[in-house]
Design a protein around this motif. Structure first.
Motif, PDB file in Angstrom:
ATOM      1  N   GLU A 189       0.829  -1.202   0.000  1.00 15.89           N
ATOM      2  CA  GLU A 189       0.000   0.000   0.000  1.00 15.89           C
ATOM      3  C   GLU A 189       0.869   1.260   0.000  1.00 15.89           C
ATOM      4  O   GLU A 189       0.566   2.239  -0.695  1.00 15.89           O
ATOM      5  CB  GLU A 189      -0.936  -0.001   1.218  1.00 15.89           C
ATOM      6  N   GLU A 190       1.956   1.250   0.753  1.00 17.48           N
ATOM      7  CA  GLU A 190       2.858   2.397   0.772  1.00 17.48           C
ATOM      8  C   GLU A 190       3.488   2.645  -0.603  1.00 17.48           C
ATOM      9  O   GLU A 190       3.747   3.786  -0.984  1.00 17.48           O
ATOM     10  CB  GLU A 190       3.962   2.179   1.814  1.00 17.48           C
ATOM     11  N   LYS A 191       3.707   1.553  -1.328  1.00 19.31           N
ATOM     12  CA  LYS A 191       4.324   1.653  -2.659  1.00 19.31           C
ATOM     13  C   LYS A 191       3.284   1.871  -3.764  1.00 19.31           C
ATOM     14  O   LYS A 191       3.607   1.840  -4.951  1.00 19.31           O
ATOM     15  CB  LYS A 191       5.121   0.373  -2.974  1.00 19.31           C
ATOM     16  N   ASN A 192       2.023   2.046  -3.357  1.00 20.09           N
ATOM     17  CA  ASN A 192       0.936   2.322  -4.306  1.00 20.09           C
ATOM     18  C   ASN A 192       0.696   1.161  -5.273  1.00 20.09           C
ATOM     19  O   ASN A 192       0.469   1.354  -6.468  1.00 20.09           O
ATOM     20  CB  ASN A 192       1.219   3.613  -5.092  1.00 20.09           C
ATOM     21  N   PHE A 193       0.766  -0.055  -4.745  1.00 21.54           N
ATOM     22  CA  PHE A 193       0.602  -1.252  -5.577  1.00 21.54           C
ATOM     23  C   PHE A 193      -0.723  -1.234  -6.324  1.00 21.54           C
ATOM     24  O   PHE A 193      -0.769  -1.413  -7.549  1.00 21.54           O
ATOM     25  CB  PHE A 193       0.704  -2.496  -4.688  1.00 21.54           C
ATOM     26  N   ARG A 194      -1.821  -1.010  -5.611  1.00 21.80           N
ATOM     27  CA  ARG A 194      -3.129  -1.065  -6.261  1.00 21.80           C
ATOM     28  C   ARG A 194      -3.340   0.104  -7.220  1.00 21.80           C
ATOM     29  O   ARG A 194      -3.906  -0.070  -8.313  1.00 21.80           O
ATOM     30  CB  ARG A 194      -4.239  -1.125  -5.208  1.00 21.80           C
ATOM     31  N   GLY A 195      -2.866   1.283  -6.820  1.00 21.57           N
ATOM     32  CA  GLY A 195      -2.995   2.431  -7.715  1.00 21.57           C
ATOM     33  C   GLY A 195      -2.200   2.244  -8.995  1.00 21.57           C
ATOM     34  O   GLY A 195      -2.669   2.581 -10.090  1.00 21.57           O
ATOM     35  N   ALA A 196      -0.993   1.682  -8.877  1.00 22.47           N
ATOM     36  CA  ALA A 196      -0.174   1.423 -10.067  1.00 22.47           C
ATOM     37  C   ALA A 196      -0.838   0.399 -10.974  1.00 22.47           C
ATOM     38  O   ALA A 196      -0.821   0.539 -12.209  1.00 22.47           O
ATOM     39  CB  ALA A 196       1.224   0.942  -9.650  1.00 22.47           C
ATOM     40  N   MET A 197      -1.447  -0.633 -10.378  1.00 23.39           N
ATOM     41  CA  MET A 197      -2.124  -1.651 -11.177  1.00 23.39           C
ATOM     42  C   MET A 197      -3.318  -1.052 -11.913  1.00 23.39           C
ATOM     43  O   MET A 197      -3.535  -1.321 -13.105  1.00 23.39           O
ATOM     44  CB  MET A 197      -2.569  -2.801 -10.276  1.00 23.39           C
ATOM     45  N   MET A 198      -4.106  -0.241 -11.211  1.00 23.89           N
ATOM     46  CA  MET A 198      -5.241   0.405 -11.866  1.00 23.89           C
ATOM     47  C   MET A 198      -4.782   1.302 -13.009  1.00 23.89           C
ATOM     48  O   MET A 198      -5.377   1.293 -14.098  1.00 23.89           O
ATOM     49  CB  MET A 198      -6.038   1.216 -10.842  1.00 23.89           C
ATOM     50  N   ASP A 199      -3.711   2.058 -12.789  1.00 23.18           N
ATOM     51  CA  ASP A 199      -3.190   2.941 -13.835  1.00 23.18           C
ATOM     52  C   ASP A 199      -2.715   2.144 -15.049  1.00 23.18           C
ATOM     53  O   ASP A 199      -2.901   2.561 -16.197  1.00 23.18           O
ATOM     54  CB  ASP A 199      -2.035   3.783 -13.294  1.00 23.18           C
ATOM     55  N   ALA A 200      -2.082   0.984 -14.785  1.00 22.42           N
ATOM     56  CA  ALA A 200      -1.612   0.142 -15.890  1.00 22.42           C
ATOM     57  C   ALA A 200      -2.784  -0.383 -16.711  1.00 22.42           C
ATOM     58  O   ALA A 200      -2.746  -0.376 -17.949  1.00 22.42           O
ATOM     59  CB  ALA A 200      -0.785  -1.019 -15.338  1.00 22.42           C
ATOM     60  N   VAL A 201      -3.831  -0.837 -16.032  1.00 24.68           N
ATOM     61  CA  VAL A 201      -5.016  -1.349 -16.721  1.00 24.68           C
ATOM     62  C   VAL A 201      -5.645  -0.250 -17.568  1.00 24.68           C
ATOM     63  O   VAL A 201      -5.991  -0.461 -18.745  1.00 24.68           O
ATOM     64  CB  VAL A 201      -6.029  -1.915 -15.700  1.00 24.68           C
ATOM     65  N   ILE A 202      -5.800   0.940 -17.004  1.00 28.28           N
ATOM     66  CA  ILE A 202      -6.429   2.050 -17.725  1.00 28.28           C
ATOM     67  C   ILE A 202      -5.570   2.480 -18.914  1.00 28.28           C
ATOM     68  O   ILE A 202      -6.091   2.762 -20.010  1.00 28.28           O
ATOM     69  CB  ILE A 202      -6.692   3.217 -16.770  1.00 28.28           C
ATOM     70  N   ALA A 203      -4.240   2.510 -18.747  1.00 32.79           N
ATOM     71  CA  ALA A 203      -3.351   2.866 -19.859  1.00 32.79           C
ATOM     72  C   ALA A 203      -3.484   1.866 -20.998  1.00 32.79           C
ATOM     73  O   ALA A 203      -3.488   2.243 -22.177  1.00 32.79           O
ATOM     74  CB  ALA A 203      -1.901   2.925 -19.370  1.00 32.79           C
ATOM     75  N   CYS A 204      -3.590   0.599 -20.640  1.00 34.57           N
ATOM     76  CA  CYS A 204      -3.761  -0.453 -21.653  1.00 34.57           C
ATOM     77  C   CYS A 204      -5.072  -0.254 -22.416  1.00 34.57           C
ATOM     78  O   CYS A 204      -5.118  -0.371 -23.640  1.00 34.57           O
ATOM     79  CB  CYS A 204      -3.727  -1.818 -20.961  1.00 34.57           C
ATOM     80  N   ILE A 205      -6.139   0.032 -21.695  1.00 30.92           N
ATOM     81  CA  ILE A 205      -7.449   0.234 -22.319  1.00 30.92           C
ATOM     82  C   ILE A 205      -7.424   1.438 -23.250  1.00 30.92           C
ATOM     83  O   ILE A 205      -7.941   1.391 -24.375  1.00 30.92           O
ATOM     84  CB  ILE A 205      -8.532   0.397 -21.233  1.00 30.92           C
ATOM     85  N   GLU A 206      -6.807   2.532 -22.786  1.00 29.27           N
ATOM     86  CA  GLU A 206      -6.740   3.733 -23.627  1.00 29.27           C
ATOM     87  C   GLU A 206      -5.970   3.483 -24.917  1.00 29.27           C
ATOM     88  O   GLU A 206      -6.356   3.951 -25.990  1.00 29.27           O
ATOM     89  CB  GLU A 206      -6.097   4.877 -22.826  1.00 29.27           C
ATOM     90  N   LYS A 207      -4.882   2.730 -24.825  1.00 26.57           N
ATOM     91  CA  LYS A 207      -4.101   2.397 -26.018  1.00 26.57           C
ATOM     92  C   LYS A 207      -4.906   1.500 -26.949  1.00 26.57           C
ATOM     93  O   LYS A 207      -4.877   1.674 -28.178  1.00 26.57           O
ATOM     94  CB  LYS A 207      -2.791   1.701 -25.614  1.00 26.57           C
ATOM     95  N   SER A 208      -5.635   0.549 -26.370  1.00 33.37           N
ATOM     96  CA  SER A 208      -6.457  -0.360 -27.190  1.00 33.37           C
ATOM     97  C   SER A 208      -7.501   0.420 -27.968  1.00 33.37           C
ATOM     98  O   SER A 208      -7.734   0.152 -29.149  1.00 33.37           O
ATOM     99  CB  SER A 208      -7.121  -1.397 -26.276  1.00 33.37           C
ATOM    100  N   ARG A 209      -8.109   1.391 -27.324  1.00 32.51           N
ATOM    101  CA  ARG A 209      -9.120   2.203 -28.009  1.00 32.51           C
ATOM    102  C   ARG A 209      -8.532   3.034 -29.143  1.00 32.51           C
ATOM    103  O   ARG A 209      -9.221   3.352 -30.110  1.00 32.51           O
ATOM    104  CB  ARG A 209      -9.795   3.134 -26.991  1.00 32.51           C
ATOM    105  N   ALA A 210      -7.248   3.356 -29.025  1.00 34.33           N
ATOM    106  CA  ALA A 210      -6.598   4.212 -30.010  1.00 34.33           C
ATOM    107  C   ALA A 210      -6.051   3.442 -31.205  1.00 34.33           C
ATOM    108  O   ALA A 210      -5.626   4.058 -32.186  1.00 34.33           O
ATOM    109  CB  ALA A 210      -5.466   4.997 -29.350  1.00 34.33           C
ATOM    110  N   LEU A 211      -6.035   2.117 -31.141  1.00 29.35           N
ATOM    111  CA  LEU A 211      -5.439   1.319 -32.218  1.00 29.35           C
ATOM    112  C   LEU A 211      -6.274   1.420 -33.499  1.00 29.35           C
ATOM    113  O   LEU A 211      -7.494   1.496 -33.444  1.00 29.35           O
ATOM    114  CB  LEU A 211      -5.341  -0.150 -31.793  1.00 29.35           C
TER     115      LEU A 211
END
Length: 264
Positions: free
Chosen positions: A242-264
């Motif tokens: 939690e201190e290292k923002n594990f869940r926030g980083a995972m959510m950001d990675a998922v959202i970045a992937c989705i945004e890139k997929s939409r842009a393909l």
């Protein structure tokens, strides 16, 4: 029924393996074409299917046609095959970002199109595939496609508006699961465990945890709490994550992937 594949890479091979293993079709009922003769020969020797050396022939002879090439090659491949008669045929695309409307525009016709998004665990029969269907796909064809997609794991129908979400939580997700496994093993190696054994422990922990969630139907937070004893080692590890923002980083990675997929 003839099942055809244009593109014979890893995902197509996973599909062919699942179809054959579950006896949905025999090798003589599966045909495919690839960019090189060497690839076709390898697949022919591996599975015993018919390879055509020609995308147009593959499309012409198939009742269910899988377009299994990289997204950047779709326009070139579609240009080769769009002039054929597709009456009674179903066309399945596994390219991210290519909508049903885009496929209809490229083919110049509103055909029986399917968008599917499998993931690499399909290679070991544990894939997770989402699919959506155009209005031209009848119920019998839909059942056939879902049966094929389910032959190498689990398959789910989703509305098309969620197809670009699927890569973030399934299609691309194995990459960060593997990163997590590698990091878990690195930590164990740092404390003296042999690397091969560390990978086995980490992989089995992830496999068992996923199975526990799916089979019990319990919320992942509840299952996490079951492991976290008061003043125990697990809750201290959770605190660090939690201190290292594990869940926030995972959510950001998922959202970045989705945004890139939409842009393909």
């Amino acid at each position: 029924m003839k099942i055809g594949f244009i593109g014979l890479g890893n995902m197509a091979q996973a599909m062919i393996g699942g179809i054959l293993k579950n006896k949905l079709a025999g090798p003589e009922e599966i045909l495919g074409s690839a960019k090189t003769a060497e690839t076709e020969q390898k697949i022919r020797e591996k599975f015993g299917i018919c390879t055509t050396g020609n995308n147009e022939r593959t499309a012409h002879e198939s009742d269910v046609l899988f377009l299994a090439v990289k997204p950047q090659f779709f326009p070139e491949v579609i240009e080769q095959i769009k002039g054929l008669n597709y009456a009674g045929k179903t066309i399945v695309s596994i390219a991210p970002g290519k909508t049903l409307d885009w496929l209809a525009e490229q083919f110049g016709n509103d055909l029986a199109f399917v968008r599917a998004m499998p993931n690499t665990p399909a290679l070991v029969g544990e894939g997770c595939t989402a699919a959506c269907f155009s209005d031209r796909v009848d119920e019998a064809s839909k059942e056939t496609v879902m049966e094929i997609l389910g032959s190498f794991g689990k398959a789910f129908e989703v509305p098309e508006r969620l197809m670009d979400v699927v890569p973030g939580v399934s299609g691309c997700a194995p990459a960060w699961v593997f990163m997590m496994l590698e990091a878990m093993a690195d930590g164990a190696v740092a404390e003296g465990m042999p690397r091969k054994q560390a990978y086995e422990f980490a992989a089995q922990a992830v496999l068992g945890s996923a199975k526990l969630m799916l089979e019990t139907g319990k919320h992942p937070g509840e299952l996490k709490d079951m492991v976290c004893s008061p003043a125990g080692s697990t809750i201290q590890a959770v605190r660090v994550l939690e201190e290292k923002n594990f869940r926030g980083a995972m959510m950001d990675a998922v959202i970045a992937c989705i945004e890139k997929s939409r842009a393909l």
